[in-house]
Write a protein that holds these residues in place. Sequence first.
Motif, PDB file in Angstrom:
ATOM      1  N   UNK A 128       0.822  -1.214   0.000  1.00  0.00           N
ATOM      2  CA  UNK A 128       0.000   0.000   0.000  1.00  0.00           C
ATOM      3  C   UNK A 128       0.856   1.264   0.000  1.00  0.00           C
ATOM      4  N   UNK A 129       2.145   1.128  -0.354  1.00  0.00           N
ATOM      5  CA  UNK A 129       3.040   2.286  -0.371  1.00  0.00           C
ATOM      6  C   UNK A 129       2.498   3.398  -1.262  1.00  0.00           C
ATOM      7  N   UNK A 130       1.873   3.018  -2.378  1.00  0.00           N
ATOM      8  CA  UNK A 130       1.334   4.004  -3.300  1.00  0.00           C
ATOM      9  C   UNK A 130       0.161   4.783  -2.749  1.00  0.00           C
ATOM     10  N   UNK A 131      -0.397   4.318  -1.612  1.00  0.00           N
ATOM     11  CA  UNK A 131      -1.529   5.009  -0.985  1.00  0.00           C
ATOM     12  C   UNK A 131      -1.146   5.656   0.347  1.00  0.00           C
ATOM     13  N   UNK A 132       0.169   5.691   0.649  1.00  0.00           N
ATOM     14  CA  UNK A 132       0.639   6.309   1.888  1.00  0.00           C
ATOM     15  C   UNK A 132       1.018   7.767   1.651  1.00  0.00           C
ATOM     16  N   UNK A 133       0.791   8.597   2.663  1.00  0.00           N
ATOM     17  CA  UNK A 133       1.084  10.021   2.547  1.00  0.00           C
ATOM     18  C   UNK A 133       2.591  10.280   2.479  1.00  0.00           C
ATOM     19  N   UNK A 134       3.361   9.558   3.282  1.00  0.00           N
ATOM     20  CA  UNK A 134       4.808   9.763   3.330  1.00  0.00           C
ATOM     21  C   UNK A 134       5.516   8.413   3.447  1.00  0.00           C
ATOM     22  N   UNK A 135       5.496   7.613   2.378  1.00  0.00           N
ATOM     23  CA  UNK A 135       5.989   6.237   2.474  1.00  0.00           C
ATOM     24  C   UNK A 135       7.480   6.123   2.766  1.00  0.00           C
ATOM     25  N   UNK A 136       8.290   7.061   2.256  1.00  0.00           N
ATOM     26  CA  UNK A 136       9.737   6.944   2.437  1.00  0.00           C
ATOM     27  C   UNK A 136      10.144   7.070   3.905  1.00  0.00           C
ATOM     28  N   UNK A 137       9.374   7.803   4.683  1.00  0.00           N
ATOM     29  CA  UNK A 137       9.663   7.950   6.106  1.00  0.00           C
ATOM     30  C   UNK A 137       8.871   6.948   6.946  1.00  0.00           C
ATOM     31  N   UNK A 138       7.586   6.844   6.666  1.00  0.00           N
ATOM     32  CA  UNK A 138       6.694   6.067   7.533  1.00  0.00           C
ATOM     33  C   UNK A 138       6.801   4.560   7.328  1.00  0.00           C
ATOM     34  N   UNK A 139       7.086   4.115   6.099  1.00  0.00           N
ATOM     35  CA  UNK A 139       7.056   2.680   5.807  1.00  0.00           C
ATOM     36  C   UNK A 139       8.140   1.887   6.545  1.00  0.00           C
ATOM     37  N   UNK A 140       9.427   2.256   6.425  1.00  0.00           N
ATOM     38  CA  UNK A 140      10.438   1.484   7.173  1.00  0.00           C
ATOM     39  C   UNK A 140      10.265   1.585   8.672  1.00  0.00           C
ATOM     40  N   UNK A 141       9.807   2.744   9.153  1.00  0.00           N
ATOM     41  CA  UNK A 141       9.588   2.920  10.593  1.00  0.00           C
ATOM     42  C   UNK A 141       8.463   2.019  11.080  1.00  0.00           C
ATOM     43  N   UNK A 142       7.379   1.944  10.308  1.00  0.00           N
ATOM     44  CA  UNK A 142       6.245   1.101  10.682  1.00  0.00           C
ATOM     45  C   UNK A 142       6.642  -0.370  10.723  1.00  0.00           C
ATOM     46  N   UNK A 143       7.450  -0.808   9.755  1.00  0.00           N
ATOM     47  CA  UNK A 143       7.859  -2.215   9.695  1.00  0.00           C
ATOM     48  C   UNK A 143       8.787  -2.570  10.851  1.00  0.00           C
TER      49      UNK A 143
END
Length: 442
Positions: free
Chosen positions: A218-233
């Motif tokens: 769902x990276x394409x639907x995230x507001x700030x994937x480059x910051x939030x995605x690795x942190x969330x994982x």
Amino acid sequence: MSEKTELKKSIGFFPALALVMGTVIGSGVFFKVSAVTETTDSVGLTFLVWILGGIMTICGGLTASELAAAIPETGGMTKYLERTFGDFWGFLSGWALAFIYFPANVAAQAIIFSTQLINLFHLDKGLLLPIAFLSALTVFLINLMGSKAGGMLQSVTLVVKLIPLVLIIVFGLMQSDKVDFSLFPPMDSGSGSLFSIIGTGLLATMFAYDGWMHVGNIAGEMKNPKKDLPLAISVGIGLVMAVYLLVNAAFMLTLPISALAGNENAAADTAMRLFGDQGGKLITMGIMISIYGSMNGYTMTGMRVPYAMAENRMLPFSNQFLKVSKSGAPWFSGLILFIIAMVMVTMGAFETITNMLVFVIWFFYCMTFLAVMVLRKKEPNLERPYRVPLYPVIPLIALLSGLFVLGNTLFTQTALALIGIGITLLGVPIYYYKKKQNNRFA
């Protein structure tokens, strides 16, 4: 329903964190304890297996997060492998995810949800299939409202599912029962070599830890994937590991290992022992909400994989898979996932299905870990907002750990492994057919 539109960017950090934790913390933490303890026959070795599984998953999460941040595209792992190794591997991973992995996970969660509901209210066991069908159907309908609705359900179920976990942990750790602690199983247990025991135990824990990778879908639907995605994982996996160790400690202090081994109602039995009949029922209801949230996580992420594949015109009926609802949800992809899942529900066999899934998905996870190292050399100038720490040590730990699980499964559960390989390879002729067709009309 409308034709294809752009997916909406509406997911922030907490829904992404909730998706990681909510998808991971589902049936596994409650129902894999029976398989792990049956395999290890040892309290200490049980904890060792859960710790090793957590370390493997954290290393895997920290490694894959580099790709998730550098390539924040809807489709997640399929996009990483496509960019690194070519469209064949991107397609095959997408095929395995879209038409085997996600539907089977939804089916497994639906079976467990239905089983627990029947046991809780002493319903007719003939209702297993209808209840499983309805539970998966309601999740599908909610996700038709868009990723915001699915994310909201995920956030709510995450909060609710923590209640039984916290209560079991707190009251379980207060038990005065002594347990025999040894890192090794009894020598006369007859359960095989230490390596095979650890390998088989890890296979069970890998299902309980699984789900962290697919938030990248769902990276394409995230507001700030480059910051939030690795942190969330990374944060999500760390918290999950802590929870799992505490839950297992509570189980061990409440019931003897002989009562846990092979007992799929271990969580409910523990709740009944701790809180009595009525309290135990309330805790079991909380566990069911946890399972429902996990089913939602797999539905929410899974229905977006065929959408991403269809964008490359690599599926039969690609135009259908690209259709989205007015709220931006890929409804046709979700419908196909639901139908396949319901076919699998009729087949049953929770343990067999989940073990096969772990084997299939970890093959592609290993390719993802390798992709991080390959892209470091192949595309050194690729913007990497996040880099895996202690490179290349952590990626190598993730890769070697995954290869150990795959090798052990291949030798100890050969038939299961071959079935998983065979189903995955069914996608190969479809790939070449679509490739030839696309070249013809190019």
